[in-house]
Design a protein around this motif. Structure first.
Motif, short mmCIF file in Angstrom:
data_model
loop_
_atom_site.label_atom_id
_atom_site.label_comp_id
_atom_site.label_asym_id
_atom_site.label_seq_id
_atom_site.Cartn_x
_atom_site.Cartn_y
_atom_site.Cartn_z
N THR A 36 -8.98 -5.77 3.13
CA THR A 36 -8.23 -4.72 3.13
C THR A 36 -8.78 -3.18 2.02
N LEU A 61 -3.44 -2.42 -2.86
CA LEU A 61 -4.65 -3.53 -2.28
C LEU A 61 -5.27 -4.93 -2.95
N PRO A 69 1.25 -1.13 -0.04
CA PRO A 69 0.53 0.18 -0.24
C PRO A 69 0.76 1.35 -0.21
N GLY A 129 -6.09 -9.02 0.31
CA GLY A 129 -6.35 -8.24 -0.71
C GLY A 129 -8.06 -7.46 -0.57
#
Lengths: 184, 506
Positions: free
Chosen positions: B310, B323, B251, B307
């Motif tokens: 989030t 993400l 990120p 993935g």
């Protein structure tokens, strides 16, 4: 030979340990140099002379000088005052224990048993027809390898160096706000 | 010393096989020379040479393949290099990716007022290294190529030096990347050491070579050093792909890096990582089947769920792309696991990568147009009413996001479908379930973005922050043609998947 090996092994391992635990970065770097020299001596005992010379020239020489430069430029006095936290100490203790156990287990398994090392010493695989690179001792063997079999990685290393060179210039260069480029 | 042996070895150095790579290196050097020779005013020439030079290369490669696509595998450079039909497709893929990155970069670099020539040169050199990486079949070449890619990315991520985000991202990437390289190298050394051990059955002469290593591992599938080395090598590669638990860097690095670099990382770098994983898992590590399938399956499930979950509350679009890119890496890992049992899964993965390239570059192209002065701060809210302000960009965005979410009839749907069929045939029902849950979750956040851009007719009472930037849109014809072309290809592949199939007629 055994006496020499023990001397140099101690010279390699003890400064390595001291380097990790020393609080002063300059002392740490000095211990690292001693450790590198000890390792170079071990290479000499293995008759890998070129590696020994490279170890001294490149690692103990050039790279460590760079380290020292940076340490002295950065004024690391503050770092000494920072004490590691409890969690960090416990975590590093556990990791150390795990690594020691792991190495012990590996030494006990058939992977690294003493017998296989003895076998290797009895019949070292010197450059032969099917394996010209087997144990390249002399600088000549390195040269032949580099310019025949490993020509492609060698050339690619040139690309790698080019990339890092451009990168260093780009990132470190102070740029005046270029008006000319905006118009283009 | 036997010189005849060395002569035979050098005879296998067939540089003709690497003509596209040599061309690209030459192009990069020519650009650097131009930068020295010409004045600032002529710099537009460099942009043109960079992009059209690469388009020419792509054209020449396609022309050569039209005459006859290679069918067998060729090994050269005394076993260091292996070309298969799949690697040929990947080479085209990387050249296309490089063109698109250079194209996005022209807009970005002009806006941020950053030097261009060096950006193009580094992009091309990274592309060369990636092309060599997917073809390498020996750990020395593999590692040198991988390091070239990684070091190039350190520079590109920190390219926008004035932005603290970019510098922070560069530093994080540098430290974690160096760590992962060390892990990978550690694994390679373990494998090298154990495979050359004369006391073990089936020890080999060149234990860096994938084929030799495969025969050694087949003879000693339970040796603890082999297992440790394999895990470390796979961990190093998983870091480059961004699979859980090696995803921490994604990120921040994706947000801080300049947007074209984010696109480059998300598409080409991930594709290289996944393809390398395929090569390793089907080559040297093939006989560790019963050990690797559960391991990689766990990683894939965690990656998909992490993935997608989030990405759900994420409002910054660059972090969202990062993400959700982790989730895509998860689907690709499903394909990698399936490829250990089902052979054609390799092509499902390559197909997925191609649809991912088309869709992602469409979305990133729109993001570049939308970005304000601060490149790292792009929120979903900035896309409010894009459908009214610029219907074309909104359309490209919708097609791209729809394809990433896997909505029929777009390309992404077919890509996901092929991977799921492969997983089904391989009997990976748990993985299949996790992937389908992941896809359902992903539709929520992708469509939240689309809704913001297209369907949101009411306006929040306090007024929208995007209003000021609304009038500054100027999208040039070239950009319209490129972005439109990407969308058209995404739709076209979805409706006629055989378009790609004929490329991979194998």
């Amino acid at each position: 030979m055994d006496v020499l090996f023990i001397i140099f092994a101690v010279l390699t391992v003890v400064p390595a340990l001291l380097m990790v635990v020393s609080r002063n970065p300059v002392n740490g770097a000095m211990f690292m140099i001693i450790s590198f020299v000890g390792m170079a001596a071990l290479f000499v005992l293995l008759e890998a002379f070129l590696l020994a010379i490279l170890q001294v020239l490149v690692y103990a020489g050039a790279i460590m000088v760079l380290f020292l430069f940076i340490i002295m430029l950065l004024d690391m006095d503050e770092v000494e005052k920072i004490k590691p936290g409890t969690v960090t100490s416990i975590a590093s203790g556990i990791s150390l224990a795990l690594i020691i156990v792991g190495v012990a287990v590996l030494l006990g398994s058939d992977g690294l048993a003493g017998q296989s090392v003895a076998h290797l010493a009895a019949a070292p695989d010197f450059p032969s027809a099917d394996n010209p690179m087997g144990l390249a001792l002399s600088a000549k063997a390195y040269g032949f390898g580099l310019f025949t079999k490993y020509m492609l990685p060698f050339q690619l290393t040139g690309v790698l160096l080019l990339v890092s060179m451009i990168g260093v210039i780009i990132i470190s260069k102070k740029r005046e706000t270029s008006q000319g480029q905006e118009q283009s | 010393m036997n010189l005849e042996v060395f002569k035979q070895i050098s005879d296998t150095n067939r540089w003709g096989l690497l003509l596209p790579e040599i061309y690209l290196v030459g192009l990069a050097l020519i650009l650097l020379v131009f930068e020295m020779l010409f004045r600032r005013q002529d710099l537009l020439l460099i942009v043109r040479v960079a992009i059209w030079g690469q388009v020419l290369l792509l054209g020449l490669m396609v022309l050569q393949y039209l005459e006859g696509f290679p069918t067998g595998s060729v090994t050269a450079f005394s076993g260091l290099l292996t070309q298969t039909p799949a690697t040929e497709v990947m080479r085209l893929f990387f050249v296309a990716g490089s063109i698109l990155v250079s194209f996005l970069a022209t807009t970005y670099l002009r806006r941020q007022n950053l030097p261009r020539t060096e950006f193009f040169a580094i992009t091309m050199l990274i592309t060369v290294a990636m092309m060599v990486l997917v073809q390498s079949s020996q750990f020395v070449l593999f590692f040198v190529a991988l390091e070239t890619v990684t070091i190039g990315f350190y520079v590109l991520v920190a390219y926008c030096r004035q932005s603290p985000f970019s510098l922070e991202a560069g530093l994080k990437f540098l430290i974690l990347g160096a760590l992962s390289s060390a892990i990978l190298l550690f694994g390679i050394v373990f494998l090298y050491g154990v495979a050359g051990n004369p006391a073990l059955p089936g020890h080999v002469a060149d234990s860096m070579n994938f084929a030799d290593l495969a025969s050694f591992i087949a003879a000693n599938p339970t040796n603890p050093l082999v297992l440790i080395g394999t895990c470390l090598v796979l961990a190093g590669v998983a870091f480059k792909v961004g699979a859980v638990p090696f995803q921490i860097w994604i990120p921040d690095v994706y947000q801080g890096a300049p947007t074209p670099v984010t696109a480059f990382l998300a598409v080409s770098s991930k594709a290289a990582g996944v393809f390398v994983l395929l090569t390793l898992v089907r080559g040297p590590f093939a006989s560790l089947h019963s050990f690797l399938v559960p391991l990689l399956s766990t990683v894939a499930v965690l990656t998909i769920l992490f993935g997608n979950l989030t990405a759900l509350p994420q409002r910054n679009v660059k972090r969202l792309m990062g993400l959700s890119g982790i989730a895509h890496a998860g689907y690709l890992l499903v394909g990698v696991v399936a490829s250990m049992t089902v052979d054609w899964a390799v092509y499902a993965v390559v197909f997925y990568l191609i649809t991912y390239l088309l869709a992602s570059f469409g979305v990133f192209g729109v993001m570049i147009q939308m970005a304000g002065d601060d490149d790292s701060d792009q929120e979903v809210d900035h896309y409010e009413d894009l459908g009214q302000r610029h219907p074309f960009l909104a359309g490209v965005l919708t097609v791209g996001l729809g394809s990433l979410a896997g909505i029929p009839p777009l390309g992404g749907f077919i890509g996901k479908l092929l991977i799921f069929i492969a997983a089904f045939q391989a009997g990976l029902y748990g993985l299949l379930a996790a992937s389908i849950i992941g896809v359902v979750i992903s539709i929520y956040y992708y469509f939240g973005w689309i809704r913001e851009a297209v369907f949101r007719v009411w306006r929040s009472p306090e007024g929208s922050p995007a209003q000021e930037g609304a009038s500054t849109f100027t999208v040039s014809t070239v950009e319209i043609v490129t972005l439109g072309g990407l969308s058209a290809l995404t739709i076209g592949i979805g409706i006629f998947p055989s378009l790609v199939d004929c490329l991979m007629r194998l």
